[in-house]
Design a protein around this motif. Sequence first.
Motif, short mmCIF file in Angstrom:
data_model
loop_
_atom_site.label_atom_id
_atom_site.label_comp_id
_atom_site.label_asym_id
_atom_site.label_seq_id
_atom_site.Cartn_x
_atom_site.Cartn_y
_atom_site.Cartn_z
N ASN A 104 0.67 -1.35 -0.05
CA ASN A 104 -0.20 -0.43 0.18
C ASN A 104 1.15 1.43 0.34
O ASN A 104 0.06 2.72 0.70
CB ASN A 104 -1.11 0.00 1.56
CG ASN A 104 -1.83 1.03 1.17
OD1 ASN A 104 -2.59 1.03 -0.01
ND2 ASN A 104 -1.99 1.53 2.56
N ASN A 113 -0.59 4.84 -1.94
CA ASN A 113 -1.29 5.31 -0.76
C ASN A 113 -1.01 5.70 0.58
O ASN A 113 -1.19 7.22 1.19
CB ASN A 113 -2.98 4.54 -0.18
CG ASN A 113 -3.47 3.48 -1.49
OD1 ASN A 113 -3.40 4.66 -2.84
ND2 ASN A 113 -4.05 3.38 -1.84
N PHE A 166 -0.57 10.19 1.81
CA PHE A 166 -1.43 10.11 3.09
C PHE A 166 -0.30 10.67 4.49
O PHE A 166 -0.61 12.20 4.98
CB PHE A 166 -1.69 8.55 3.65
CG PHE A 166 -2.95 8.96 5.34
CD1 PHE A 166 -4.06 9.29 4.66
CD2 PHE A 166 -2.43 8.85 6.46
CE1 PHE A 166 -4.98 9.66 6.24
CE2 PHE A 166 -2.94 8.98 7.38
CZ PHE A 166 -4.65 9.18 7.23
N LEU A 177 -3.03 6.07 11.61
CA LEU A 177 -3.70 6.58 11.02
C LEU A 177 -3.77 6.25 9.32
O LEU A 177 -4.12 5.79 8.56
CB LEU A 177 -4.38 7.76 11.09
CG LEU A 177 -4.82 8.74 11.86
CD1 LEU A 177 -4.80 10.01 12.01
CD2 LEU A 177 -6.12 8.33 12.31
N THR A 178 -2.09 6.38 8.85
CA THR A 178 -1.85 5.70 7.87
C THR A 178 -1.66 4.43 7.70
O THR A 178 -2.17 3.61 6.86
CB THR A 178 -0.36 6.32 7.56
OG1 THR A 178 -0.21 7.48 8.00
CG2 THR A 178 0.55 5.87 5.99
N LYS A 192 -4.12 2.52 9.42
CA LYS A 192 -5.59 2.56 8.46
C LYS A 192 -6.27 2.73 7.41
O LYS A 192 -6.90 1.86 7.20
CB LYS A 192 -6.07 3.00 9.88
CG LYS A 192 -8.22 3.22 9.73
CD LYS A 192 -8.14 1.34 9.96
CE LYS A 192 -9.84 1.55 10.34
NZ LYS A 192 -9.98 0.19 10.66
N GLU A 193 -5.76 3.20 6.40
CA GLU A 193 -6.14 4.05 5.34
C GLU A 193 -5.89 2.99 4.41
O GLU A 193 -7.10 2.82 3.92
CB GLU A 193 -5.59 4.05 4.90
CG GLU A 193 -4.94 6.38 5.24
CD GLU A 193 -6.54 6.70 4.56
OE1 GLU A 193 -6.93 6.85 3.34
OE2 GLU A 193 -7.85 7.16 5.20
N ASP A 219 -4.92 18.33 7.66
CA ASP A 219 -5.49 17.63 6.61
C ASP A 219 -6.58 18.46 6.28
O ASP A 219 -7.20 18.93 7.53
CB ASP A 219 -5.96 16.56 6.81
CG ASP A 219 -6.46 15.89 5.58
OD1 ASP A 219 -6.94 16.68 4.12
OD2 ASP A 219 -7.41 15.07 5.47
N ARG A 279 -12.28 14.07 6.42
CA ARG A 279 -12.99 12.67 6.06
C ARG A 279 -14.22 12.80 6.83
O ARG A 279 -14.40 12.91 8.68
CB ARG A 279 -11.69 12.17 6.50
CG ARG A 279 -10.81 12.37 5.58
CD ARG A 279 -9.46 11.89 5.65
NE ARG A 279 -9.26 10.67 5.09
CZ ARG A 279 -9.48 10.69 4.30
NH1 ARG A 279 -9.24 10.70 2.77
NH2 ARG A 279 -9.35 8.86 4.38
N THR A 304 -12.29 7.29 8.47
CA THR A 304 -10.70 7.23 8.98
C THR A 304 -10.40 6.37 9.66
O THR A 304 -9.78 5.50 10.12
CB THR A 304 -10.34 8.22 8.82
OG1 THR A 304 -10.72 9.54 8.11
CG2 THR A 304 -9.07 8.57 9.10
#
Length: 284
Positions: free
Chosen positions: A161, A164, A168, A188-189, A191-192, A269, A273, A278
């Motif tokens: 990944n 993405n 991110f 969070l990254t 999780k994307e 950001d 979102r 998220t």
Amino acid sequence: MASADEYSYSLTVFSPSGKLVQIEHALAAVAQGTTSLGIKATNGIVIATEKKTSSILIDDSVIEKVATICPNIGIVYSGMGPDFRILVTKARKSAQAYWKIYGEYPPTRVLTQEIATVMQQATQSGGVRPYGVSLLVAGWDNHRGPSLYQVDPSASAIGKNMINAKTFLEKRYNDDISLEDAIHTALLTLKEGFEGQMTEKTIEIGVVTVPTPEEQEEGKIGGETGRQKPTFRKLSEEEVRDYWRSRWNCCASTVTSPLETFDCPQIIDDAVRPIAATYGEPPD
């Protein structure tokens, strides 16, 4: 004319298009690996990765994707696990040899060069294949402070990944990010692009902290061992769960509906979102 496939069995022979096909195979192995990332903060470094098992019959507690090389250096990988374990063993031997000669652990740059040399030799020798891993090496030393390096068979990102994850991170990274925010950003990254439920058992995080001048002075004495205080450590499952909960609570506390949009002050950001997209489900 010979086909390109005929050159895929030889590491030291270029194909008609000027490529070493075995290198491309190694990069393909890296691209199929789980996502790993590293974030350099003002007061440390975070490395994180997904930790998944191929079967529910495997005990996930014995799987190690973030490894400690010596008290001041740790690494994480994407790609083939067996290749990673070989490189970890070689890196640990190199760190101990450096300690035996100089009385201190190697700077991050020196150890990274040792690992890179081993991986490079495997791309220029007959009878072997390139290592199918990409590494992120994080550490701290007196010469350069906190440092983060990437080592791989060729120039590429790390994990399936990767595109993405890079996008991110580029949106959320800034030069003044703290270690705490870097840990949250890493979560969070991951999780994307995470497939399935993300818990403290399916991710692994390591952190490099910057010692204070007092701690550095104490480390020179080091008690009985005479060794400096460790600056790299892996977060326990309880710590990972606490960080994940705190991130959820930070932004979810202001949302009344799973479909309501928000803009968390701790996330850099411009885009607003949906919380469901998220964060997924709240941690137990």
